[in-house]
Scaffold this motif. Structure first.
Motif, PDB file in Angstrom:
ATOM      1  N   PHE A 287       5.901  10.326   0.982  1.00  0.00           N
ATOM      2  CA  PHE A 287       5.491  11.734   0.992  1.00  0.00           C
ATOM      3  C   PHE A 287       6.651  12.518   0.314  1.00  0.00           C
ATOM      4  CE2 PHE A 287       2.739  10.676   4.762  1.00  0.00           C
ATOM      5  CZ  PHE A 287       1.696  10.843   4.258  1.00  0.00           C
ATOM      6  N   ARG A 288       7.812  11.759   0.049  1.00  0.00           N
ATOM      7  CA  ARG A 288       8.811  12.662  -0.896  1.00  0.00           C
ATOM      8  C   ARG A 288       8.186  13.006  -2.371  1.00  0.00           C
ATOM      9  NH1 ARG A 288      13.280   7.915  -0.526  1.00  0.00           N
ATOM     10  NH2 ARG A 288      11.346   6.625   0.008  1.00  0.00           N
ATOM     11  N   LEU A 289       7.066  12.461  -2.625  1.00  0.00           N
ATOM     12  CA  LEU A 289       6.469  12.687  -3.616  1.00  0.00           C
ATOM     13  C   LEU A 289       5.368  13.975  -3.741  1.00  0.00           C
ATOM     14  CD1 LEU A 289       5.928   9.019  -5.353  1.00  0.00           C
ATOM     15  CD2 LEU A 289       7.930  10.716  -5.901  1.00  0.00           C
ATOM     16  N   LYS A 290       5.225  14.649  -4.594  1.00  0.00           N
ATOM     17  CA  LYS A 290       4.331  16.060  -4.376  1.00  0.00           C
ATOM     18  C   LYS A 290       2.976  15.761  -4.176  1.00  0.00           C
ATOM     19  CE  LYS A 290       2.959  20.370  -6.556  1.00  0.00           C
ATOM     20  NZ  LYS A 290       1.801  19.944  -7.012  1.00  0.00           N
ATOM     21  N   ASN A 291       2.438  14.781  -4.949  1.00  0.00           N
ATOM     22  CA  ASN A 291       1.049  14.460  -4.912  1.00  0.00           C
ATOM     23  C   ASN A 291       0.489  13.471  -4.048  1.00  0.00           C
ATOM     24  OD1 ASN A 291       1.351  16.184  -7.379  1.00  0.00           O
ATOM     25  ND2 ASN A 291      -0.788  15.516  -8.008  1.00  0.00           N
ATOM     26  N   VAL A 292       1.367  12.849  -3.565  1.00  0.00           N
ATOM     27  CA  VAL A 292       1.014  11.733  -2.377  1.00  0.00           C
ATOM     28  C   VAL A 292       0.556  12.595  -1.133  1.00  0.00           C
ATOM     29  CG1 VAL A 292       1.796   9.995  -0.669  1.00  0.00           C
ATOM     30  CG2 VAL A 292       2.574  10.115  -3.228  1.00  0.00           C
ATOM     31  N   VAL A 293      -0.813  12.482  -0.905  1.00  0.00           N
ATOM     32  CA  VAL A 293      -1.409  13.404   0.073  1.00  0.00           C
ATOM     33  C   VAL A 293      -1.728  12.487   1.784  1.00  0.00           C
ATOM     34  CG1 VAL A 293      -2.053  14.997  -1.024  1.00  0.00           C
ATOM     35  CG2 VAL A 293      -3.802  13.145  -0.497  1.00  0.00           C
ATOM     36  N   SER A 294      -1.903  10.994   1.394  1.00  0.00           N
ATOM     37  CA  SER A 294      -2.124  10.187   2.494  1.00  0.00           C
ATOM     38  C   SER A 294      -1.713   8.667   2.133  1.00  0.00           C
ATOM     39  CB  SER A 294      -3.682  10.312   2.764  1.00  0.00           C
ATOM     40  OG  SER A 294      -4.380   9.994   1.409  1.00  0.00           O
ATOM     41  N   ILE A 295      -1.253   7.974   3.160  1.00  0.00           N
ATOM     42  CA  ILE A 295      -0.799   6.711   3.211  1.00  0.00           C
ATOM     43  C   ILE A 295      -1.307   5.940   4.449  1.00  0.00           C
ATOM     44  CG2 ILE A 295       1.203   5.341   3.436  1.00  0.00           C
ATOM     45  CD1 ILE A 295       2.789   7.739   2.565  1.00  0.00           C
ATOM     46  N   ASN A 296      -1.918   4.790   4.030  1.00  0.00           N
ATOM     47  CA  ASN A 296      -2.198   3.792   5.351  1.00  0.00           C
ATOM     48  C   ASN A 296      -1.400   2.755   5.132  1.00  0.00           C
ATOM     49  OD1 ASN A 296      -3.763   2.588   2.425  1.00  0.00           O
ATOM     50  ND2 ASN A 296      -3.727   1.010   4.072  1.00  0.00           N
ATOM     51  N   VAL A 297      -1.205   2.072   6.319  1.00  0.00           N
ATOM     52  CA  VAL A 297      -0.493   0.698   6.569  1.00  0.00           C
ATOM     53  C   VAL A 297      -0.810   0.039   7.507  1.00  0.00           C
ATOM     54  CG1 VAL A 297       0.998   2.015   8.400  1.00  0.00           C
ATOM     55  CG2 VAL A 297       1.917  -0.074   7.043  1.00  0.00           C
ATOM     56  N   SER A 298      -0.899  -1.234   7.512  1.00  0.00           N
ATOM     57  CA  SER A 298      -1.479  -2.009   8.504  1.00  0.00           C
ATOM     58  C   SER A 298      -0.263  -2.567   9.591  1.00  0.00           C
ATOM     59  CB  SER A 298      -2.061  -3.510   7.802  1.00  0.00           C
ATOM     60  OG  SER A 298      -3.145  -3.255   6.990  1.00  0.00           O
ATOM     61  N   GLY A 299      -0.711  -2.305  10.739  1.00  0.00           N
ATOM     62  CA  GLY A 299       0.335  -2.724  11.932  1.00  0.00           C
ATOM     63  C   GLY A 299       0.238  -4.101  12.031  1.00  0.00           C
ATOM     64  N   HIS A 300      -0.871  -4.687  11.518  1.00  0.00           N
ATOM     65  CA  HIS A 300      -1.055  -6.320  12.013  1.00  0.00           C
ATOM     66  C   HIS A 300      -0.650  -7.154  10.881  1.00  0.00           C
ATOM     67  CE1 HIS A 300      -5.519  -5.216  10.333  1.00  0.00           C
ATOM     68  NE2 HIS A 300      -4.793  -6.022   9.545  1.00  0.00           N
ATOM     69  N   LYS A 301       0.139  -6.441   9.806  1.00  0.00           N
ATOM     70  CA  LYS A 301       0.703  -7.241   8.808  1.00  0.00           C
ATOM     71  C   LYS A 301       2.418  -7.227   9.041  1.00  0.00           C
ATOM     72  CE  LYS A 301      -3.248  -6.981   5.544  1.00  0.00           C
ATOM     73  NZ  LYS A 301      -3.880  -6.490   4.234  1.00  0.00           N
ATOM     74  N   TYR A 302       2.855  -6.703   8.145  1.00  0.00           N
ATOM     75  CA  TYR A 302       4.321  -6.601   8.387  1.00  0.00           C
ATOM     76  C   TYR A 302       4.996  -5.541   9.395  1.00  0.00           C
ATOM     77  CZ  TYR A 302       4.970  -9.910   4.385  1.00  0.00           C
ATOM     78  OH  TYR A 302       4.950 -10.740   3.522  1.00  0.00           O
ATOM     79  N   GLY A 303       3.816  -4.839  10.198  1.00  0.00           N
ATOM     80  CA  GLY A 303       4.131  -4.152  11.259  1.00  0.00           C
ATOM     81  C   GLY A 303       4.352  -5.189  12.641  1.00  0.00           C
ATOM     82  N   LEU A 304       4.052  -6.243  12.421  1.00  0.00           N
ATOM     83  CA  LEU A 304       4.409  -7.328  13.252  1.00  0.00           C
ATOM     84  C   LEU A 304       3.623  -7.316  14.490  1.00  0.00           C
ATOM     85  CD1 LEU A 304       8.442  -7.230  12.756  1.00  0.00           C
ATOM     86  CD2 LEU A 304       6.613  -8.657  11.451  1.00  0.00           C
ATOM     87  N   VAL A 305       2.225  -6.950  14.422  1.00  0.00           N
ATOM     88  CA  VAL A 305       1.472  -6.947  15.707  1.00  0.00           C
ATOM     89  C   VAL A 305       0.147  -7.547  15.149  1.00  0.00           C
ATOM     90  CG1 VAL A 305      -0.085  -5.420  17.108  1.00  0.00           C
ATOM     91  CG2 VAL A 305       2.041  -4.531  15.942  1.00  0.00           C
ATOM     92  N   TYR A 306      -0.370  -8.502  16.401  1.00  0.00           N
ATOM     93  CA  TYR A 306      -1.711  -9.245  16.207  1.00  0.00           C
ATOM     94  C   TYR A 306      -2.828  -8.277  15.641  1.00  0.00           C
ATOM     95  CZ  TYR A 306       0.705 -12.910  18.635  1.00  0.00           C
ATOM     96  OH  TYR A 306       1.670 -13.939  19.276  1.00  0.00           O
ATOM     97  N   PRO A 307      -3.650  -8.767  15.145  1.00  0.00           N
ATOM     98  CA  PRO A 307      -4.615  -8.042  14.502  1.00  0.00           C
ATOM     99  C   PRO A 307      -5.543  -7.641  15.549  1.00  0.00           C
ATOM    100  CG  PRO A 307      -5.164 -10.399  14.065  1.00  0.00           C
ATOM    101  CD  PRO A 307      -3.741 -10.140  14.475  1.00  0.00           C
ATOM    102  N   GLY A 308      -6.348  -6.455  15.726  1.00  0.00           N
ATOM    103  CA  GLY A 308      -6.134  -5.411  14.378  1.00  0.00           C
ATOM    104  C   GLY A 308      -5.716  -4.039  14.696  1.00  0.00           C
TER     105      GLY A 308
END
Length: 521
Positions: A287-308
């Motif tokens: 979000f430091r970039l002006k045109n970035v309006v949304s971001i998704n991330v997986s907690g069950h990948k490198y967020g280190l949580v079992y799926p999903g």
């Protein structure tokens, strides 16, 4: 004095007399237990151990809980070892305390905010922490503050992001009196299949920026050149599925700003969202970039949580149209909901909160740093074995190693043969063909996860070298026959029979107009 004597057989004793029987008079009697099963012995002494598990219809009678547990556990033992599955980004290790918390939360329906207010508040804490990790704007005015929610995974999060972009574009077009029936979305040809699902399900045209034999991510100029009045947004990937490389979000953003275009960018940070902030914190992609309006991330990948579990954050409420949010109160409290499904378990959200406060920024940085070091070590070792490394090193991409064999017309095997040979040793290392228009480039990919220690890495390197040695002793025909055998007997897809004939790949290819196929996640 009692003399030693032979103990007679049972059928030689008749009324206390030893009556030897000739072979011709002996009768063979098969004596099997047929008493009513009282489950007084072990699980394997019960009648259930000698019967097939129900497959198509519920059984008429119940079975003891110990038997059901053991029978299903034995069935699952035929699965592969998750620790040796190097194809997947999905977390395969959590601490016992986290597992205990998640188990205790299994009965909770996350959506019931009134009944489980602390669980709902924990989700809000996670959204706040993740939003700040992505440098989301935090302002006094509620309308200007970032908003976010949990999801089942990045697939749902991406679909929510696409829905928001499409609706916002459509509202703007209608307000301007322009047609709103031909939305399009710009993305790399190396996107994960969930992006194509989103565009197909929500009737959005796909505009691909194709990879080349030398470039595995989008070209910023080519990307922005595709923008037109019907473009609802641009997808940029922070860690591509194929090679783990980070796409240049900043270059795309700067070109849009330079050309005066307000085209929104959604960053698919499914894998990189919990890596880049700790390994390369100065990299501008969020979000430091002006045109970035949304971001998704997986907690069950490198967020280190079992799926999903996944997360999606919007820069502000402006980018999440009100009409997509449902306000309901029939569970006892007014609540706003923006999800594709309703009920879901609370365990994964609790698991995410545990990891965030248990590890903190220092803990995540330590883990991601170790993974980066291990990935670099693996890449250097594979290069020493003669492989061409296709992924980035030193934190410039995800902690994975994408590699391929050098061109050699005399070699009798390819990447797929090596992957099959490793499968025999228990390792799941995917071999696949690169994205379209890369001249059928074959490659392998190893994902370095938290539980992939240096010691296990050394074991894999040793097995790769051994497998190469075995394959080099075979001629092409032998390699081909071995691949066919392994595919038929060791690879599930080779013997799958559960799919309806209508949806068999060879009959109805889902490649679509791009010619793409996906076999990795």
């Amino acid at each position: 004095m009692v003399h030693l004597t032979i103990i007679p057989k049972e059928d030689e004793i008749r009324d206390g007399l030893d009556i030897p029987l000739t072979g011709a008079l002996k009768a063979v009697h098969l004596q099997l237990a047929n008493d009513e099963d009282r489950f007084t012995t072990s699980v394997y002494g019960s009648k259930f151990a000698a019967a097939d598990l129900p497959r198509h219809e519920m059984p008429d009678e119940e079975m003891p809980k110990e038997v059901a547990y053991r029978m299903i556990k034995d069935e699952l033992s035929l699965d592969g070892n998750p620790l040796l599955n190097l194809a997947s980004f999905v977390t395969t290790y959590m601490e016992e305390e986290a597992e205990k918390l998640m188990t205790e939360s299994l009965p909770k329906n996350f959506i019931d905010y009134e009944e489980y207010p602390q669980t709902a508040d924990i989700q809000n804490r996670c959204v706040s922490m993740i939003g700040r990790l992505f440098n989301a704007p935090v302002k006094d005015a509620e309308a200007s503050s970032a908003v976010g929610t949990s999801s089942v995974g990045s697939s749902e999060a991406i679909m929510l992001g696409v829905l928001a972009m499409k609706k916002r574009w459509k509202n703007k077009r209608i307000a301007e009196g322009k047609p709103a029936d031909k939305p399009n979305l710009i993305m790399s040809s190396a996107v994960q299949v969930c992006w194509e699902k989103a565009t197909r399900y929500f009737e959005v045209e796909e505009k691909f920026v194709y990879c080349t034999p030398d470039r595995y991510v989008i070209d910023p100029k080519e990307t922005v050149d595709l923008v037109d009045e019907n473009t609802i947004g641009i997808c940029c990937i922070l860690g591509t599925t194929y090679t783990g490389e980070y796409e240049d979000v900043k270059a795309v953003n700067d070109l849009l700003v330079e050309r005066g275009l307000d085209t929104p960018i959604h960053v698919d940070a499914a894998s990189g969202g919990f890596v880049a902030p700790f390994v390369v914190p100065d990299l501008e992609w969020d979000f430091r970039l002006k045109n970035v309006v949304s971001i998704n991330v997986s907690g069950h990948k490198y967020g280190l949580v079992y799926p999903g579990v996944g997360w999606v954050v919007w820069r502000s409420a402006e980018y999440l149209p009100q009409e997509l949010v449902f306000n309901i109160n029939y569970l006892g409290a007014d609540q706003a909901s923006f999800t594709l499904n309703f009920s879901k378990g609370a365990s994964q959200v609790i698991g995410q909160y545990y990891q965030l406060i248990r590890l903190g920024k220092h803990g995540y940085r330590a883990i991601m740093s170790n993974l980066t070091r291990t990935a670099d070590y693996l890449a250097e070792s594979l290069a020493a074995l003669g492989f061409i490394i296709m992924s980035q090193k030193s934190g410039q991409g995800l902690p994975l190693v994408a590699f391929r064999l050098k061109e050699d017309p005399d070699r009798t095997y390819d990447e797929f043969a090596l992957a099959h040979q490793l499968r025999v040793r228990g390792w799941i290392v995917p071999a696949y063909t690169m994205a379209p228009k890369t001249e059928g480039l074959k490659m392998l990919r190893i994902v370095v996860r938290e539980d992939f220690s240096r010691n296990r890495c050394d074991g894999l390197i040793s097995d790769i070298r051994s497998c190469q040695g075995i394959l080099e002793q075979m001629d092409k025909e032998t390699v081909k026959k071995q691949q066919e055998f392994i595919h038929k007997h060791h690879v599930v897809s080779g013997k799958a029979s559960h799919n309806h004939p209508k949806y068999h790949k060879e009959k109805h290819s889902l490649q679509g107009k791009t010619g793409k196929t996906h076999s990795i996640c």
